[in-house]
Design an enzyme around this catalytic site. Structure first.
Site, PDB file in Angstrom:
ATOM      1  N   ASP A   1      -3.966 -10.373  -4.356  1.00 29.33           N
ATOM      2  CA  ASP A   1      -4.174  -8.707  -3.972  1.00 29.33           C
ATOM      3  C   ASP A   1      -2.874  -7.777  -4.371  1.00 29.33           C
ATOM      4  O   ASP A   1      -3.171  -6.748  -4.006  1.00 29.33           O
ATOM      5  CB  ASP A   1      -4.566  -8.273  -2.247  1.00 29.33           C
ATOM      6  CG  ASP A   1      -5.221  -7.130  -2.077  1.00 29.33           C
ATOM      7  OD1 ASP A   1      -5.427  -6.690  -2.729  1.00 29.33           O
ATOM      8  OD2 ASP A   1      -4.232  -6.307  -1.011  1.00 29.33           O
TER       9      ASP A   1
ATOM     10  N   GLU B   1       3.039  -4.962 -10.239  1.00 32.52           N
ATOM     11  CA  GLU B   1       1.326  -3.400 -10.579  1.00 32.52           C
ATOM     12  C   GLU B   1       1.556  -2.392 -10.132  1.00 32.52           C
ATOM     13  O   GLU B   1       1.161  -1.955  -9.854  1.00 32.52           O
ATOM     14  CB  GLU B   1       0.867  -4.449  -8.817  1.00 32.52           C
ATOM     15  CG  GLU B   1       2.012  -4.190  -7.619  1.00 32.52           C
ATOM     16  CD  GLU B   1       0.936  -4.457  -6.598  1.00 32.52           C
ATOM     17  OE1 GLU B   1       0.066  -3.762  -5.659  1.00 32.52           O
ATOM     18  OE2 GLU B   1       0.805  -6.203  -6.199  1.00 32.52           O
TER      19      GLU B   1
ATOM     20  N   ARG C   1       3.549  -9.733  -0.766  1.00 31.20           N
ATOM     21  CA  ARG C   1       4.397  -8.461  -1.877  1.00 31.20           C
ATOM     22  C   ARG C   1       3.914  -9.177  -2.860  1.00 31.20           C
ATOM     23  O   ARG C   1       4.456  -9.990  -2.968  1.00 31.20           O
ATOM     24  CB  ARG C   1       5.811  -8.242  -1.281  1.00 31.20           C
ATOM     25  CG  ARG C   1       5.851  -7.351   0.692  1.00 31.20           C
ATOM     26  CD  ARG C   1       5.116  -6.306  -0.002  1.00 31.20           C
ATOM     27  NE  ARG C   1       6.017  -5.234  -0.848  1.00 31.20           N
ATOM     28  CZ  ARG C   1       5.676  -4.043  -1.128  1.00 31.20           C
ATOM     29  NH1 ARG C   1       4.504  -3.345  -0.836  1.00 31.20           N
ATOM     30  NH2 ARG C   1       6.553  -3.127  -2.370  1.00 31.20           N
TER      31      ARG C   1
END
Length: 330
Positions: A259, A264, A235
């Site tokens: 990632d 985001e 996260r």
């Protein structure tokens, strides 16, 4: 007939949804909208609800509305449930469930790919090649079997990561309050300061809560080896992004793969071509040749997508039939 509404459905999920609906003789309708105050009325008349989104759901009124419509549950077909106001859900009698392990291999294989690109300096080589610079200086790599991989959070995903790197010959250490006997031949458990000091690869696989928010902060990054790499496929807010950027700029660590990143929501999974992306930290990281950025796709494999659909819908069915889901988080 029992009916379920699924929010934020992508085209690639439809085949699995239709197959489950037919097999269980339950009506499953879908929308590409997120759940929110403007879309909550869409659930009126349905028996169950499934969501998947980055946008938070803090408003107590939304949970009151779900209760008024007769809902008994709020099911997420993702792992992270920090977007849910759990107190408001409890107060309105809503059982919250998630999908804690849709396909641990999906995330672990992305981590492997990211690590190999970082260790072999492929991002830096590509940046040089774009300028027709084909020199070798600074690109000498370590072999993966000579490295120590430190896993923060050795649950289902972290365990899969551990087994992959152990199979490649790496030394694997982990920090987790739960010591799993089935991993005795795969890793050694250590305290977090020791892991940060010893690991050549630090990869994070914890849930996000008040204890893990900015777990990887300036102090943690300073404790890592200057030659070490950080991987975050968990996260975004687990890593303090400004602290990470500073550590990379000052060469406190050798590189990173992310990632997921703070802020985001509204960016990852969306085509923003030709627009200005409202996340300067992301733009800074993307410009660094020793940083790998992927748009939260660790989960995104065919096996994982099918599992997320099936597990979430099975949970709804279980709760509507008066049973108890093993994936209840509240």
């Amino acid at each position: 007939m029992t009916s379920i509404l699924m929010y934020s459905v992508r085209p690639d999920e439809q085949e699995a949804i239709q197959a489950w609906a037919q097999a269980n003789d339950i009506q499953v309708d879908t929308t590409d909208h997120d759940l929110g105050m403007k879309t909550v009325d869409m659930i009126k008349g349905y028996d169950g609800i499934v969501i998947q989104q980055h946008a938070a759901l803090p408003e107590p009124e939304l949970y009151q509305r779900l209760r008024e419509y007769g809902l008994k549950q709020l099911t997420l077909r993702i792992t992270g449930y920090d977007i849910v106001n759990l107190q408001a859900a409890r107060e309105n009698g809503l059982v919250v469930t998630n999908v804690p392990a849709y396909s641990p291999r999906s995330v672990s294989e992305l981590v492997l790919a990211q690590v190999m690109r970082l260790v072999r300096h492929l991002g830096e080589a590509s940046a040089r090649e774009a300028k027709d610079d084909y020199t070798w200086a600074g690109l000498q790599a370590h072999e993966i079997h000579n490295l120590t991989v430190g896993i923060i959070g050795a649950g289902k995903i972290g365990s899969a990561v551990a087994r992959i790197f152990r199979a490649l010959g790496s030394t694997v250490i982990a920090n987790d309050p739960i010591h799993r006997p089935e991993l005795a031949d795969t890793l050694d458990y250590v305290d977090l300061p020791i892991l940060l000091k010893r690991a050549d690869i630090v990869t994070v696989h914890t849930p996000l809560d008040e204890t893990t928010h900015h777990l990887i902060n300036a102090q943690a990054l300073e404790a890592m080896k200057p030659s070490a790499f950080l991987i975050n496929a968990a996260r975004g807010p687990i890593v303090d992004t400004p602290a990470l950027i500073k550590a990379l700029q000052t060469k406190s660590i050798a590189g990173a793969a992310i990632d997921t990143i703070e802020g985001e929501a509204g960016i990852f999974e969306n085509d923003l071509s030709g627009t200005k992306v409202d996340n300067q930290a992301l733009e800074t990281l993307k410009a660094m040749p020793n940083v790998e950025v992927s748009p939260h796709i660790g989960f995104y494999t065919d096996a994982a997508v099918t599992a997320m659909v099936n597990i979430s819908l099975n949970d709804v069915k279980t709760i509507l039939e008066g049973g108890t889901s093993e994936h209840q988080v509240d």
